[in-house]
Design a protein around this motif. Structure first.
Motif, PDB file in Angstrom:
ATOM      1  N   LEU A 101     -43.872  38.385  19.955  1.00 60.28           N
ATOM      2  CA  LEU A 101     -43.222  38.304  21.256  1.00 60.28           C
ATOM      3  C   LEU A 101     -41.814  37.741  21.127  1.00 60.28           C
ATOM      4  CD1 LEU A 101     -46.114  37.111  23.595  1.00 60.28           C
ATOM      5  CD2 LEU A 101     -45.225  39.416  23.266  1.00 60.28           C
ATOM      6  N   ARG A 102     -41.646  36.797  20.224  1.00 61.37           N
ATOM      7  CA  ARG A 102     -40.295  36.273  20.001  1.00 61.37           C
ATOM      8  C   ARG A 102     -39.375  37.350  19.434  1.00 61.37           C
ATOM      9  NH1 ARG A 102     -41.472  31.159  16.474  1.00 61.37           N
ATOM     10  NH2 ARG A 102     -43.611  31.871  16.611  1.00 61.37           N
ATOM     11  N   LEU A 139     -34.944  38.784  31.952  1.00 60.15           N
ATOM     12  CA  LEU A 139     -35.954  37.845  32.446  1.00 60.15           C
ATOM     13  C   LEU A 139     -37.268  38.007  31.689  1.00 60.15           C
ATOM     14  CD1 LEU A 139     -36.857  35.707  34.488  1.00 60.15           C
ATOM     15  CD2 LEU A 139     -37.405  37.572  36.079  1.00 60.15           C
ATOM     16  N   LEU A 140     -37.666  39.240  31.439  1.00 59.81           N
ATOM     17  CA  LEU A 140     -38.908  39.477  30.702  1.00 59.81           C
ATOM     18  C   LEU A 140     -38.817  38.916  29.294  1.00 59.81           C
ATOM     19  CD1 LEU A 140     -41.696  40.905  30.690  1.00 59.81           C
ATOM     20  CD2 LEU A 140     -40.526  42.937  29.820  1.00 59.81           C
ATOM     21  N   ALA A 141     -37.650  39.089  28.647  1.00 53.14           N
ATOM     22  CA  ALA A 141     -37.478  38.582  27.294  1.00 53.14           C
ATOM     23  C   ALA A 141     -37.508  37.064  27.242  1.00 53.14           C
ATOM     24  CB  ALA A 141     -36.165  39.095  26.718  1.00 53.14           C
ATOM     25  N   VAL A 142     -37.039  36.419  28.293  1.00 59.55           N
ATOM     26  CA  VAL A 142     -37.061  34.958  28.326  1.00 59.55           C
ATOM     27  C   VAL A 142     -38.471  34.437  28.607  1.00 59.55           C
ATOM     28  CG1 VAL A 142     -36.225  32.956  29.613  1.00 59.55           C
ATOM     29  CG2 VAL A 142     -34.630  34.740  28.937  1.00 59.55           C
ATOM     30  N   VAL A 143     -39.216  35.148  29.432  1.00 58.75           N
ATOM     31  CA  VAL A 143     -40.539  34.664  29.851  1.00 58.75           C
ATOM     32  C   VAL A 143     -41.611  34.995  28.823  1.00 58.75           C
ATOM     33  CG1 VAL A 143     -42.337  34.922  31.614  1.00 58.75           C
ATOM     34  CG2 VAL A 143     -39.938  34.712  32.287  1.00 58.75           C
ATOM     35  N   LEU A 144     -41.498  36.120  28.121  1.00 59.93           N
ATOM     36  CA  LEU A 144     -42.565  36.577  27.237  1.00 59.93           C
ATOM     37  C   LEU A 144     -43.022  35.529  26.215  1.00 59.93           C
ATOM     38  CD1 LEU A 144     -41.991  40.340  26.286  1.00 59.93           C
ATOM     39  CD2 LEU A 144     -44.023  39.288  27.268  1.00 59.93           C
ATOM     40  N   VAL A 190     -31.036  38.731  39.202  1.00 65.46           N
ATOM     41  CA  VAL A 190     -32.401  38.829  38.672  1.00 65.46           C
ATOM     42  C   VAL A 190     -32.897  40.263  38.758  1.00 65.46           C
ATOM     43  CG1 VAL A 190     -34.782  38.087  39.021  1.00 65.46           C
ATOM     44  CG2 VAL A 190     -32.928  36.427  39.200  1.00 65.46           C
ATOM     45  N   ARG A 191     -32.631  40.934  39.872  1.00 67.90           N
ATOM     46  CA  ARG A 191     -33.097  42.311  40.034  1.00 67.90           C
ATOM     47  C   ARG A 191     -32.368  43.275  39.105  1.00 67.90           C
ATOM     48  NH1 ARG A 191     -32.704  43.776  46.231  1.00 67.90           N
ATOM     49  NH2 ARG A 191     -30.691  42.729  45.898  1.00 67.90           N
ATOM     50  N   SER A 192     -31.112  42.992  38.783  1.00 70.48           N
ATOM     51  CA  SER A 192     -30.345  43.889  37.920  1.00 70.48           C
ATOM     52  C   SER A 192     -30.525  43.583  36.437  1.00 70.48           C
ATOM     53  CB  SER A 192     -28.854  43.817  38.279  1.00 70.48           C
ATOM     54  OG  SER A 192     -28.360  42.501  38.093  1.00 70.48           O
ATOM     55  N   HIS A 193     -31.207  42.498  36.099  1.00 70.29           N
ATOM     56  CA  HIS A 193     -31.438  42.136  34.690  1.00 70.29           C
ATOM     57  C   HIS A 193     -32.931  41.854  34.461  1.00 70.29           C
ATOM     58  CE1 HIS A 193     -27.178  41.320  35.361  1.00 70.29           C
ATOM     59  NE2 HIS A 193     -26.995  41.435  34.066  1.00 70.29           N
TER      60      HIS A 193
END
Length: 255
Positions: free
Chosen positions: A94-95, A80-85, A73-76
């Motif tokens: 946003l998509r 994570l931001l792209a999945v959550v946005l 999670v810390r290295s990617h």
């Protein structure tokens, strides 16, 4: 021996890139053809969400297969931001951002994609999506001057190259946010291209310099061998010292 996570990434890389192409088509059709049938717009929206869901599932699977999940999670963070946005607020923009981030991440990991191919693809992708996004935002703006796809492509090109003629410019807040993102992306890609060209020239000069050094060393070694051969030939060509001839002793006179 690659682990399960690496095997999953290798097997899903090309299918996800194909899904990204489908996302680009689904995103472009409603903007380029706003008068299409409603079912076409609904289908494109479903395709967009399906592609984002596929990338989200890919992230979850890679997270589950990672040996150290917290380190993953810390290295990617961008993944994570792209999945959550898109889950925060279901905006099409946003998509688009989320899909571009995820596609860019997976494309950089592909060993068959060189830096030049990646940069060229990034430039084309940013220009395409930037043009479509600004056209979607600015086309219905009261004071907007980006009304056609040609205007949007021209604006995107001049913005990414930081030329900015000013004949076309966004007037809405969201359009200006897009302009800032496109400018920053263009500067970053220009820096990558410049660094790549500089690295190529430096490596070429280093190869030429190494070749010249090797040639100089060979010439010096050849010169030494020639000197040694000359010395050996000179030593062998000198005749040995000849013995002095015998001188007959004088004959004593008879008495």
């Amino acid at each position: 021996m690659p682990g399960m996570k690496e095997q999953w990434e290798e097997r899903t890389r090309m299918p996800l890139l194909a899904l990204a192409v489908a996302f680009g088509i689904a995103y472009a059709v409603p903007i380029v053809a706003p008068g299409a049938d409603p079912w076409v717009h609904r289908l494109c929206g479903h395709v967009e969400w399906a592609v984002w869901a596929a990338f989200a599932v890919d992230y979850v699977v890679r997270l589950a297969l990672a040996p150290a999940r917290w380190a993953f999670v810390r290295s990617h963070p961008l993944d994570l931001l792209a999945v959550v946005l898109p889950m925060v607020q279901p905006l099409r923009l946003l998509r688009v951002v989320a899909t571009l981030l995820l596609v860019g991440r997976r494309a950089r990991m592909a060993p068959q994609i060189t830096l030049t191919t990646y940069v060229a693809g990034a430039v084309v992708g940013l220009m395409m999506f930037g043009s479509l996004a600004v056209l979607h935002v600015e086309r219905d703006a009261p004071d907007g001057n980006i009304k056609t796809l040609g205007d949007a492509v021209w604006w995107s090109f001049t913005t990414m190259t930081t030329v900015g003629y000013g004949d076309h410019a966004p007037t809405t807040g969201l359009g200006r946010v897009l302009a800032v993102g496109l400018m920053l992306s263009g500067i970053a890609l220009l820096g990558v291209v410049t660094a790549n060209i500089a690295a190529w020239f430096i490596s070429r000069f280093e190869r030429d310099d190494a070749a010249e050094r090797r040639q100089t060393e060979l010439l010096e070694a050849l010169t030494r061998e020639v000197r040694e051969l000359r010395a050996e030939v000179a030593r062998l060509s000198v005749p040995p010292a000849q013995a002095a001839p015998d001188i007959p002793s004088p004959i004593a006179p008879r008495s």
